[in-house]
Scaffold this motif. Structure first.
Motif, PDB file in Angstrom:
ATOM      1  N   VAL A 172      26.230 -31.951  16.863  1.00 27.15           N
ATOM      2  CA  VAL A 172      26.046 -31.190  18.155  1.00 27.15           C
ATOM      3  C   VAL A 172      24.146 -30.206  18.227  1.00 27.15           C
ATOM      4  N   VAL A 173      24.536 -29.487  16.957  1.00 20.61           N
ATOM      5  CA  VAL A 173      23.650 -28.708  16.367  1.00 20.61           C
ATOM      6  C   VAL A 173      22.127 -29.513  16.077  1.00 20.61           C
ATOM      7  N   ALA A 174      22.231 -30.851  15.932  1.00 18.58           N
ATOM      8  CA  ALA A 174      20.797 -31.221  15.454  1.00 18.58           C
ATOM      9  C   ALA A 174      20.313 -31.810  17.302  1.00 18.58           C
ATOM     10  N   VAL A 175      21.094 -31.732  17.605  1.00 15.76           N
ATOM     11  CA  VAL A 175      20.609 -32.734  19.271  1.00 15.76           C
ATOM     12  C   VAL A 175      20.030 -31.097  19.389  1.00 15.76           C
ATOM     13  N   VAL A 176      20.696 -30.244  19.453  1.00 14.60           N
ATOM     14  CA  VAL A 176      20.031 -28.667  20.359  1.00 14.60           C
ATOM     15  C   VAL A 176      18.550 -28.669  19.521  1.00 14.60           C
ATOM     16  N   ALA A 177      18.826 -28.456  18.395  1.00 18.38           N
ATOM     17  CA  ALA A 177      17.289 -28.102  17.500  1.00 18.38           C
ATOM     18  C   ALA A 177      16.272 -29.433  18.215  1.00 18.38           C
ATOM     19  N   VAL A 178      16.479 -30.851  18.600  1.00 21.07           N
ATOM     20  CA  VAL A 178      15.768 -31.556  18.600  1.00 21.07           C
ATOM     21  C   VAL A 178      15.424 -31.454  19.932  1.00 21.07           C
ATOM     22  N   ALA A 179      16.010 -30.759  20.925  1.00 22.75           N
ATOM     23  CA  ALA A 179      16.075 -30.698  22.257  1.00 22.75           C
ATOM     24  C   ALA A 179      14.772 -29.249  22.751  1.00 22.75           C
ATOM     25  N   ALA A 180      15.148 -28.440  21.578  1.00 22.92           N
ATOM     26  CA  ALA A 180      13.653 -27.183  21.767  1.00 22.92           C
ATOM     27  C   ALA A 180      13.342 -27.587  21.317  1.00 22.92           C
ATOM     28  N   LEU A 181      13.270 -28.869  20.086  1.00 27.99           N
ATOM     29  CA  LEU A 181      11.558 -28.861  20.094  1.00 27.99           C
ATOM     30  C   LEU A 181      11.054 -29.349  20.825  1.00 27.99           C
ATOM     31  N   GLY A 182      11.997 -30.738  20.890  1.00 33.66           N
ATOM     32  CA  GLY A 182      10.704 -31.446  22.455  1.00 33.66           C
ATOM     33  C   GLY A 182      10.758 -31.223  23.755  1.00 33.66           C
ATOM     34  N   ASN A 183      11.810 -32.823  24.424  1.00 35.94           N
ATOM     35  CA  ASN A 183      11.717 -33.073  26.105  1.00 35.94           C
ATOM     36  C   ASN A 183      13.058 -33.371  26.344  1.00 35.94           C
ATOM     37  N   ARG A 184      13.473 -33.288  27.386  1.00 34.69           N
ATOM     38  CA  ARG A 184      14.518 -34.361  28.077  1.00 34.69           C
ATOM     39  C   ARG A 184      14.477 -35.342  27.309  1.00 34.69           C
ATOM     40  N   LEU A 185      13.626 -35.969  27.480  1.00 32.49           N
ATOM     41  CA  LEU A 185      13.712 -37.410  26.030  1.00 32.49           C
ATOM     42  C   LEU A 185      14.228 -37.158  24.561  1.00 32.49           C
ATOM     43  N   ALA A 186      13.485 -36.798  24.365  1.00 31.50           N
ATOM     44  CA  ALA A 186      13.919 -36.873  23.253  1.00 31.50           C
ATOM     45  C   ALA A 186      15.505 -36.083  22.724  1.00 31.50           C
ATOM     46  N   GLY A 187      15.974 -35.314  23.452  1.00 26.54           N
ATOM     47  CA  GLY A 187      17.268 -34.021  23.610  1.00 26.54           C
ATOM     48  C   GLY A 187      18.320 -35.908  24.279  1.00 26.54           C
ATOM     49  N   ALA A 188      18.029 -36.991  24.930  1.00 26.90           N
ATOM     50  CA  ALA A 188      19.030 -37.559  25.695  1.00 26.90           C
ATOM     51  C   ALA A 188      18.480 -38.754  24.097  1.00 26.90           C
ATOM     52  N   ILE A 189      17.580 -38.719  23.700  1.00 26.28           N
ATOM     53  CA  ILE A 189      17.803 -39.476  22.602  1.00 26.28           C
ATOM     54  C   ILE A 189      18.438 -39.025  21.305  1.00 26.28           C
ATOM     55  N   ALA A 190      18.807 -38.259  20.777  1.00 27.66           N
ATOM     56  CA  ALA A 190      18.847 -37.220  20.097  1.00 27.66           C
ATOM     57  C   ALA A 190      20.447 -37.440  20.619  1.00 27.66           C
ATOM     58  N   ALA A 191      20.816 -37.524  21.091  1.00 34.69           N
ATOM     59  CA  ALA A 191      22.730 -37.130  21.549  1.00 34.69           C
ATOM     60  C   ALA A 191      23.325 -38.724  21.679  1.00 34.69           C
ATOM     61  N   LEU A 192      22.184 -39.569  22.250  1.00 36.43           N
ATOM     62  CA  LEU A 192      23.305 -40.651  21.570  1.00 36.43           C
ATOM     63  C   LEU A 192      23.218 -41.822  20.184  1.00 36.43           C
ATOM     64  N   SER A 193      21.700 -40.945  19.241  1.00 30.96           N
ATOM     65  CA  SER A 193      21.903 -41.305  18.004  1.00 30.96           C
ATOM     66  C   SER A 193      23.047 -40.724  17.190  1.00 30.96           C
ATOM     67  N   ALA A 194      23.582 -39.388  17.806  1.00 29.93           N
ATOM     68  CA  ALA A 194      24.425 -38.683  17.431  1.00 29.93           C
ATOM     69  C   ALA A 194      25.364 -39.349  17.523  1.00 29.93           C
ATOM     70  N   ALA A 195      26.018 -39.924  18.349  1.00 29.71           N
ATOM     71  CA  ALA A 195      27.216 -40.252  18.796  1.00 29.71           C
ATOM     72  C   ALA A 195      27.181 -41.595  18.479  1.00 29.71           C
ATOM     73  N   ALA A 196      26.188 -42.056  17.788  1.00 31.24           N
ATOM     74  CA  ALA A 196      26.285 -43.327  17.636  1.00 31.24           C
ATOM     75  C   ALA A 196      26.609 -43.013  16.049  1.00 31.24           C
ATOM     76  N   TRP A 197      26.189 -42.519  14.892  1.00 30.06           N
ATOM     77  CA  TRP A 197      26.362 -42.116  13.696  1.00 30.06           C
ATOM     78  C   TRP A 197      27.590 -41.756  13.552  1.00 30.06           C
ATOM     79  N   TYR A 198      28.167 -41.351  14.181  1.00 33.94           N
ATOM     80  CA  TYR A 198      28.638 -40.189  13.833  1.00 33.94           C
ATOM     81  C   TYR A 198      30.183 -41.110  13.544  1.00 33.94           C
ATOM     82  N   ASP A 199      30.063 -42.373  15.207  1.00 31.75           N
ATOM     83  CA  ASP A 199      30.841 -43.199  15.255  1.00 31.75           C
ATOM     84  C   ASP A 199      31.167 -44.438  13.576  1.00 31.75           C
ATOM     85  N   PHE A 200      30.095 -44.879  13.532  1.00 31.38           N
ATOM     86  CA  PHE A 200      29.190 -45.765  12.050  1.00 31.38           C
ATOM     87  C   PHE A 200      29.773 -44.803  11.069  1.00 31.38           C
ATOM     88  N   PHE A 201      29.519 -43.181  10.466  1.00 34.54           N
ATOM     89  CA  PHE A 201      29.939 -42.850   9.559  1.00 34.54           C
ATOM     90  C   PHE A 201      31.043 -42.140   9.282  1.00 34.54           C
TER      91      PHE A 201
END
Length: 249
Positions: free
Chosen positions: A43-72
């Motif tokens: 979640v910290v990574a998602v916050v960092a990306v959203a603070a750096l960019g915009n809503r789209l970047a934050g949403a992509i980061a959230a989806l990416s975080a959930a997917a890689w959490y599941d996978f690894f």
């Protein structure tokens, strides 16, 4: 490339790669650290990306975080299958919290545009707000705002139209962007177009009139300056709503 455009592109790249890299770093600890704590780190990574960019970047980061959490980080490893109901719940919460936090961070970024501004912008807003409270006629406020807009946006001219909307001129929007026809005009890249631009003044939830701006073609006012201009127009709209004057025939 403008600062904001570069920042958004970097954020999008970080949204895709950041959670993946962090998940890989956490792999050696997945047997000793609880899945909940691993999710919180992502979640910290998602916050960092959203603070750096915009809503789209934050949403992509959230989806990416959930997917890689599941996978690894959930059993069976290196698979998108989850066997534990607790891990399923944690994955869903990671996605939901990540999306929510990304929205908040993006909103904070927009607010920062108005907070981090120079003394001249603040002085213009304060002076106009004070005049709105003390002026006996809204026309006085309108004339004052016309002058402020001319200086702030480096205009060649500015006039005010009362009443209903006529035509479809280019429009300076509430978020500081510019619309020409039905298309977005990239002010940061292209500067003002060579045509008159409307800036609407609203008060009490109603359209009160519009400032018609004659820009200097090619000039590139900052986003902060454009947002201040929108605020000045709204202050004029509030004064018109309070007194309801109309120009002499």
């Amino acid at each position: 490339m403008t600062g904001y455009l570069l920042r958004d592109r970097v954020a999008l790249a970080a949204a895709v790669a950041g959670p993946l890299l962090l998940a890989l770093i956490l792999v050696p600890f997945r047997g000793s650290v609880s899945s909940t704590n691993l999710a919180l780190i992502l979640v910290v990574a998602v916050v960092a990306v959203a603070a750096l960019g915009n809503r789209l970047a934050g949403a992509i980061a959230a989806l990416s975080a959930a997917a890689w959490y599941d996978f690894f980080l959930t059993r069976p490893y290196e698979s998108f299958n989850i066997t534990s109901s607790d891990d399923i719940t944690t994955s869903i919460l990671l996605l939901a919290v990540g999306l929510a936090v990304s929205q908040l961070a993006a909103h904070a970024r927009r607010l920062q545009v108005m907070v981090v501004t120079d003394a001249d912008h603040l002085a213009r807003l304060h002076e106009t707000a004070r005049l709105t409270q003390t002026a006996t006629s809204a026309d006085t406020v309108v004339e004052h705002v016309k002058g402020q807009l001319t200086e702030l946006l480096h205009l060649r001219g500015c006039r005010f139209e009362y009443g209903t909307l006529i035509g479809h001129p280019a429009r300076l929007e509430q978020d500081g962007s510019l619309t020409v026809g039905r298309r977005h005009w990239d002010l940061d890249q292209r500067g003002w177009p060579g045509e008159e631009i409307e800036l609407r003044a609203s008060g009490g939830g109603r359209f009160q009139g519009r400032f018609m701006l004659t820009p200097t073609p090619g000039d590139r006012p900052s986003l902060q300056a454009r947002l201040v201009a929108v605020s000045l127009a709204d202050q004029a709209g509030a004064a018109l709503h309070a007194t309801g004057p109309r120009p002499a025939e």
